[in-house]
Design a protein around this motif. Structure first.
Motif, PDB file in Angstrom:
ATOM      1  N   SER A 261      17.701   9.653   1.110  1.00 21.72           N
ATOM      2  CA  SER A 261      18.453   9.139  -0.019  1.00 21.72           C
ATOM      3  C   SER A 261      17.656   9.254  -1.322  1.00 21.72           C
ATOM      4  CB  SER A 261      18.786   7.663   0.247  1.00 21.72           C
ATOM      5  OG  SER A 261      19.092   6.990  -0.946  1.00 21.72           O
ATOM      6  N   VAL A 262      18.286   9.865  -2.328  1.00 19.83           N
ATOM      7  CA  VAL A 262      17.669   9.955  -3.654  1.00 19.83           C
ATOM      8  C   VAL A 262      17.475   8.542  -4.203  1.00 19.83           C
ATOM      9  CG1 VAL A 262      18.052  10.696  -6.041  1.00 19.83           C
ATOM     10  CG2 VAL A 262      18.566  12.244  -4.157  1.00 19.83           C
ATOM     11  N   ARG A 263      18.445   7.693  -3.965  1.00 19.25           N
ATOM     12  CA  ARG A 263      18.376   6.305  -4.460  1.00 19.25           C
ATOM     13  C   ARG A 263      17.133   5.589  -3.929  1.00 19.25           C
ATOM     14  NH1 ARG A 263      20.778   1.271  -2.705  1.00 19.25           N
ATOM     15  NH2 ARG A 263      21.041  -0.092  -4.492  1.00 19.25           N
ATOM     16  N   ALA A 264      16.831   5.774  -2.660  1.00 19.60           N
ATOM     17  CA  ALA A 264      15.664   5.117  -2.063  1.00 19.60           C
ATOM     18  C   ALA A 264      14.370   5.627  -2.684  1.00 19.60           C
ATOM     19  CB  ALA A 264      15.644   5.340  -0.554  1.00 19.60           C
TER      20      ALA A 264
ATOM     21  N   LEU B 234       0.838  -1.200   0.000  1.00 16.09           N
ATOM     22  CA  LEU B 234       0.000   0.000   0.000  1.00 16.09           C
ATOM     23  C   LEU B 234       0.874   1.252   0.000  1.00 16.09           C
ATOM     24  CD1 LEU B 234      -2.710  -1.095   2.589  1.00 16.09           C
ATOM     25  CD2 LEU B 234      -2.797  -1.266   0.090  1.00 16.09           C
ATOM     26  N   ARG B 235       1.938   1.225   0.782  1.00 10.38           N
ATOM     27  CA  ARG B 235       2.879   2.353   0.817  1.00 10.38           C
ATOM     28  C   ARG B 235       3.536   2.526  -0.544  1.00 10.38           C
ATOM     29  NH1 ARG B 235       6.685   5.336   4.002  1.00 10.38           N
ATOM     30  NH2 ARG B 235       8.760   5.275   3.116  1.00 10.38           N
ATOM     31  N   HIS B 236       3.952   1.422  -1.130  1.00  6.76           N
ATOM     32  CA  HIS B 236       4.618   1.480  -2.431  1.00  6.76           C
ATOM     33  C   HIS B 236       3.673   2.039  -3.495  1.00  6.76           C
ATOM     34  CE1 HIS B 236       7.702   0.409  -5.344  1.00  6.76           C
ATOM     35  NE2 HIS B 236       6.714   0.029  -6.122  1.00  6.76           N
ATOM     36  N   THR B 237       2.433   1.584  -3.487  1.00 10.62           N
ATOM     37  CA  THR B 237       1.454   2.064  -4.459  1.00 10.62           C
ATOM     38  C   THR B 237       1.202   3.559  -4.284  1.00 10.62           C
ATOM     39  OG1 THR B 237       0.397  -0.100  -4.565  1.00 10.62           O
ATOM     40  CG2 THR B 237      -0.914   1.778  -5.303  1.00 10.62           C
ATOM     41  N   GLY B 238       0.978   3.993  -3.055  1.00 15.97           N
ATOM     42  CA  GLY B 238       0.742   5.409  -2.788  1.00 15.97           C
ATOM     43  C   GLY B 238       1.915   6.278  -3.210  1.00 15.97           C
ATOM     44  N   ASN B 239       3.124   5.820  -2.923  1.00 13.50           N
ATOM     45  CA  ASN B 239       4.303   6.599  -3.285  1.00 13.50           C
ATOM     46  C   ASN B 239       4.549   6.604  -4.792  1.00 13.50           C
ATOM     47  OD1 ASN B 239       4.806   7.356  -0.657  1.00 13.50           O
ATOM     48  ND2 ASN B 239       6.075   5.578  -0.244  1.00 13.50           N
ATOM     49  N   THR B 240       4.199   5.519  -5.467  1.00 11.68           N
ATOM     50  CA  THR B 240       4.322   5.464  -6.925  1.00 11.68           C
ATOM     51  C   THR B 240       3.339   6.436  -7.568  1.00 11.68           C
ATOM     52  OG1 THR B 240       5.063   3.168  -6.841  1.00 11.68           O
ATOM     53  CG2 THR B 240       4.189   3.949  -8.944  1.00 11.68           C
TER      54      THR B 240
ATOM     55  N   LEU C   5      11.610  15.571  -6.837  1.00 15.20           N
ATOM     56  CA  LEU C   5      12.328  14.559  -6.076  1.00 15.20           C
ATOM     57  C   LEU C   5      12.427  14.971  -4.604  1.00 15.20           C
ATOM     58  CD1 LEU C   5      13.576  11.870  -6.736  1.00 15.20           C
ATOM     59  CD2 LEU C   5      15.749  13.029  -7.120  1.00 15.20           C
ATOM     60  N   ARG C   6      12.680  16.254  -4.338  1.00 16.81           N
ATOM     61  CA  ARG C   6      12.790  16.753  -2.968  1.00 16.81           C
ATOM     62  C   ARG C   6      11.467  16.578  -2.221  1.00 16.81           C
ATOM     63  NH1 ARG C   6      16.322  16.709   0.451  1.00 16.81           N
ATOM     64  NH2 ARG C   6      17.799  17.474  -1.052  1.00 16.81           N
ATOM     65  N   ASP C   7      10.337  16.884  -2.890  1.00 20.97           N
ATOM     66  CA  ASP C   7       9.027  16.720  -2.254  1.00 20.97           C
ATOM     67  C   ASP C   7       8.735  15.253  -1.976  1.00 20.97           C
ATOM     68  OD1 ASP C   7       8.532  19.425  -2.171  1.00 20.97           O
ATOM     69  OD2 ASP C   7       7.390  19.446  -4.045  1.00 20.97           O
ATOM     70  N   LEU C   8       9.107  14.381  -2.904  1.00 19.80           N
ATOM     71  CA  LEU C   8       8.917  12.942  -2.679  1.00 19.80           C
ATOM     72  C   LEU C   8       9.753  12.466  -1.499  1.00 19.80           C
ATOM     73  CD1 LEU C   8       8.862  11.346  -6.233  1.00 19.80           C
ATOM     74  CD2 LEU C   8       7.024  11.358  -4.557  1.00 19.80           C
ATOM     75  N   MET C   9      10.977  12.952  -1.414  1.00 22.51           N
ATOM     76  CA  MET C   9      11.846  12.557  -0.308  1.00 22.51           C
ATOM     77  C   MET C   9      11.228  12.952   1.027  1.00 22.51           C
ATOM     78  SD  MET C   9      15.517  13.497  -2.048  1.00 22.51           S
ATOM     79  CE  MET C   9      16.527  13.176  -0.614  1.00 22.51           C
TER      80      MET C   9
ATOM     81  N   ARG D 109       7.966  13.506   1.606  1.00 20.85           N
ATOM     82  CA  ARG D 109       6.728  12.742   1.790  1.00 20.85           C
ATOM     83  C   ARG D 109       7.015  11.321   2.264  1.00 20.85           C
ATOM     84  NH1 ARG D 109       1.472  12.288   0.108  1.00 20.85           N
ATOM     85  NH2 ARG D 109       0.809  10.206  -0.438  1.00 20.85           N
ATOM     86  N   ILE D 110       7.990  10.703   1.639  1.00 22.13           N
ATOM     87  CA  ILE D 110       8.298   9.300   1.914  1.00 22.13           C
ATOM     88  C   ILE D 110       9.135   9.149   3.179  1.00 22.13           C
ATOM     89  CG2 ILE D 110       9.487   7.281   0.969  1.00 22.13           C
ATOM     90  CD1 ILE D 110       8.663   8.352  -1.827  1.00 22.13           C
TER      91      ILE D 110
END
Length: 113
Positions: A80-83, A54-60, A69-73, A75-76
């Protein structure tokens, strides 16, 4: 939503939204049991579904919403940019958007020439 939060949570900004049976932190070990996860996912017809899916789906979905990328980092919760790049799946829709943008730029250059 506000009424539900007011009713079910403590007023402090650090209050837990989801708690274990005794009001403590809901951990993976007691979440599975408290939510009857195996029984519930089996009844829903998705017995192989893991909570982390569920976490993976929401983040995708968030990553596909033109999010930086900064906002995703943030939120998640990863530094790490790699993560965070794990959620940046390649899609046919994204490929079409890239191709359309390239075509648009090429046409602009042709017009200016």
């Amino acid at each position: 939503m506000r009424r539900r939060l007011d009713w079910f949570t403590e007023p402090e900004p650090t209050a837990l939204v989801f708690t274990g049976v005794n009001g403590g932190i809901l951990r993976r070990s007691n979440f599975q049991r408290a939510a009857k996860w195996s029984e519930t996912t089996r009844k829903l017809g998705v017995p192989a579904l893991h909570f982390h899916d569920l976490r993976h789906t929401g983040n995708t979905i968030a990553a596909s919403a033109d999010t930086s990328l900064r906002d995703l980092m943030a939120r998640i919760g990863h530094e790490s940019v790699r993560a965070v790049m794990i959620y940046q799946h390649r899609t046919a829709e994204a490929d079409k958007g890239i191709a359309d943008a390239m075509n648009h730029k090429i046409k602009r250059v042709k017009i200016q020439s």
